[in-house]
Design an enzyme around this catalytic site. Sequence first.
Site, PDB file in Angstrom:
ATOM      1  N   HIS A  53       0.855  -1.209   0.000  1.00  0.00           N
ATOM      2  CA  HIS A  53       0.000   0.000   0.000  1.00  0.00           C
ATOM      3  C   HIS A  53       0.876   1.239   0.000  1.00  0.00           C
ATOM      4  O   HIS A  53       2.084   1.159   0.169  1.00  0.00           O
ATOM      5  CB  HIS A  53      -1.006  -0.023   1.159  1.00  0.00           C
ATOM      6  CG  HIS A  53      -0.397   0.112   2.533  1.00  0.00           C
ATOM      7  ND1 HIS A  53       0.379  -0.870   3.106  1.00  0.00           N
ATOM      8  CD2 HIS A  53      -0.475   1.114   3.444  1.00  0.00           C
ATOM      9  CE1 HIS A  53       0.745  -0.471   4.323  1.00  0.00           C
ATOM     10  NE2 HIS A  53       0.250   0.734   4.536  1.00  0.00           N
ATOM     11  N   HIS A  55       1.423   3.963   1.866  1.00  0.00           N
ATOM     12  CA  HIS A  55       1.993   4.762   2.961  1.00  0.00           C
ATOM     13  C   HIS A  55       3.520   4.831   2.863  1.00  0.00           C
ATOM     14  O   HIS A  55       4.183   3.870   2.499  1.00  0.00           O
ATOM     15  CB  HIS A  55       1.564   4.186   4.319  1.00  0.00           C
ATOM     16  CG  HIS A  55       0.122   4.478   4.635  1.00  0.00           C
ATOM     17  ND1 HIS A  55      -0.609   3.739   5.531  1.00  0.00           N
ATOM     18  CD2 HIS A  55      -0.718   5.433   4.145  1.00  0.00           C
ATOM     19  CE1 HIS A  55      -1.840   4.236   5.601  1.00  0.00           C
ATOM     20  NE2 HIS A  55      -1.934   5.256   4.762  1.00  0.00           N
ATOM     21  N   ASP A  57       5.952   4.782   4.933  1.00  0.00           N
ATOM     22  CA  ASP A  57       6.834   3.837   5.654  1.00  0.00           C
ATOM     23  C   ASP A  57       6.911   2.487   4.923  1.00  0.00           C
ATOM     24  O   ASP A  57       7.652   1.591   5.349  1.00  0.00           O
ATOM     25  CB  ASP A  57       6.405   3.652   7.122  1.00  0.00           C
ATOM     26  CG  ASP A  57       5.005   3.091   7.284  1.00  0.00           C
ATOM     27  OD1 ASP A  57       4.068   3.607   6.640  1.00  0.00           O
ATOM     28  OD2 ASP A  57       4.833   2.119   8.055  1.00  0.00           O
ATOM     29  N   HIS A  58       6.167   2.356   3.808  1.00  0.00           N
ATOM     30  CA  HIS A  58       6.209   1.134   2.988  1.00  0.00           C
ATOM     31  C   HIS A  58       6.757   1.400   1.579  1.00  0.00           C
ATOM     32  O   HIS A  58       7.031   0.464   0.836  1.00  0.00           O
ATOM     33  CB  HIS A  58       4.810   0.511   2.880  1.00  0.00           C
ATOM     34  CG  HIS A  58       4.231   0.172   4.225  1.00  0.00           C
ATOM     35  ND1 HIS A  58       4.093  -1.121   4.673  1.00  0.00           N
ATOM     36  CD2 HIS A  58       3.815   0.976   5.239  1.00  0.00           C
ATOM     37  CE1 HIS A  58       3.584  -1.098   5.903  1.00  0.00           C
ATOM     38  NE2 HIS A  58       3.415   0.165   6.265  1.00  0.00           N
ATOM     39  N   HIS A 111      -7.490  -0.604   5.499  1.00  0.00           N
ATOM     40  CA  HIS A 111      -6.456   0.291   6.054  1.00  0.00           C
ATOM     41  C   HIS A 111      -6.229   1.425   5.052  1.00  0.00           C
ATOM     42  O   HIS A 111      -6.233   2.599   5.415  1.00  0.00           O
ATOM     43  CB  HIS A 111      -5.179  -0.517   6.290  1.00  0.00           C
ATOM     44  CG  HIS A 111      -3.995   0.287   6.717  1.00  0.00           C
ATOM     45  ND1 HIS A 111      -3.902   0.903   7.938  1.00  0.00           N
ATOM     46  CD2 HIS A 111      -2.823   0.566   6.069  1.00  0.00           C
ATOM     47  CE1 HIS A 111      -2.739   1.537   8.032  1.00  0.00           C
ATOM     48  NE2 HIS A 111      -2.063   1.348   6.909  1.00  0.00           N
ATOM     49  N   ASP A 134      -0.180  -3.704   6.386  1.00  0.00           N
ATOM     50  CA  ASP A 134      -0.769  -3.122   7.599  1.00  0.00           C
ATOM     51  C   ASP A 134      -2.232  -3.522   7.759  1.00  0.00           C
ATOM     52  O   ASP A 134      -3.028  -2.760   8.309  1.00  0.00           O
ATOM     53  CB  ASP A 134      -0.679  -1.588   7.552  1.00  0.00           C
ATOM     54  CG  ASP A 134       0.728  -1.076   7.785  1.00  0.00           C
ATOM     55  OD1 ASP A 134       1.640  -1.878   8.039  1.00  0.00           O
ATOM     56  OD2 ASP A 134       0.910   0.161   7.690  1.00  0.00           O
ATOM     57  N   HIS A 172       4.695  -4.527  10.721  1.00  0.00           N
ATOM     58  CA  HIS A 172       5.101  -3.822  11.950  1.00  0.00           C
ATOM     59  C   HIS A 172       5.199  -4.777  13.131  1.00  0.00           C
ATOM     60  O   HIS A 172       4.444  -5.744  13.225  1.00  0.00           O
ATOM     61  CB  HIS A 172       4.090  -2.726  12.322  1.00  0.00           C
ATOM     62  CG  HIS A 172       4.091  -1.552  11.395  1.00  0.00           C
ATOM     63  ND1 HIS A 172       4.907  -0.460  11.576  1.00  0.00           N
ATOM     64  CD2 HIS A 172       3.372  -1.311  10.274  1.00  0.00           C
ATOM     65  CE1 HIS A 172       4.683   0.413  10.601  1.00  0.00           C
ATOM     66  NE2 HIS A 172       3.754  -0.080   9.795  1.00  0.00           N
TER      67      HIS A 172
HETATM   68 FE    FE Z   1       2.860   0.976   8.091  1.00  0.00          FE
HETATM   69 ZN    ZN Z   2       0.053   1.793   6.461  1.00  0.00          ZN
END
Ligand code: FE
Ligand code: ZN
Length: 259
Positions: A53, A55, A57-58, A111, A134, A172
């Site tokens: 996805h 975001h 942090d990915h 999410h 996530d 995570h």
């Molecule tokens: Fe994340």
């Molecule tokens: Zn995420």
Amino acid sequence: MLKIIPISAFKDNYIWALHDRQHTVVVDPGDAEPVLAWLDAHQSSLAAILCTHHHNDHTGGICELAQVYNVPVYGPRNEIIPCLSHAVSEGDSVEIAELNLSLKVLDISGHTGGHIAYLISGSTVLAGSVFCGDTLFGCGCGRLFEGTAKQLHHSLQRLAQLPDDTRVYCAHEYTEANIRFALACEPVNAQLKQRQVDARALRAKGQPTLPSTISLEKSTNPFLRCTEKEIISTLHKRGLTDNSELAVFTALREWKNHF
Ligand code: FE
Ligand code: ZN
């Protein structure tokens, strides 16, 4: 020999690396630096990047890695992913020739609006490993950013229907905090108490609590246990009057947001 190992990033992200020493595929590289360091230390070359996805942090490390190694970038068709080369969605397969791997794409929105998972299929030793970003976490689930509770509930149910021994690789390390919430929902679940002991022991040694299994999630993760009497009764004490599975799920997700 094919293996899956975690590369730690930021505070609590795992970038999962699938490798046979010579070739490596990474999932959700939010940061390029630890991936480049790992590849360098293991004299391995990157074969592909998979993204669940959008975001940051990915996705934050995707472009740098794709440029250094000139590799395909797979990601959700319905989201904007930097440097994406192969947009995929439900029913598509990702073939990684270098590792002789085939992964099936599952749509698991909630999410985010277009979140996907990758399930390793075929006869490899890694078959039955799912990379779910996530959406499903160890003993918990992702927050609702773009989708509805109904979408996320449906997506989690899809994952719960995978075979019991499916190994769950989420993005995570949230398991211990999630277990504390799960115990507030369901204080007398013996398997959940045991999971807390096991997770503490792993974290004390600096090891990940992942992968978990679909079987362990079904017996301990409150978001997959919305029809359990004890969970419903806990929510009744907190004012819930609707017993429907979706109402219970929605109330759990809401409570967890400020637990
Ligand atoms: Fe994340
Ligand atoms: Zn995420």
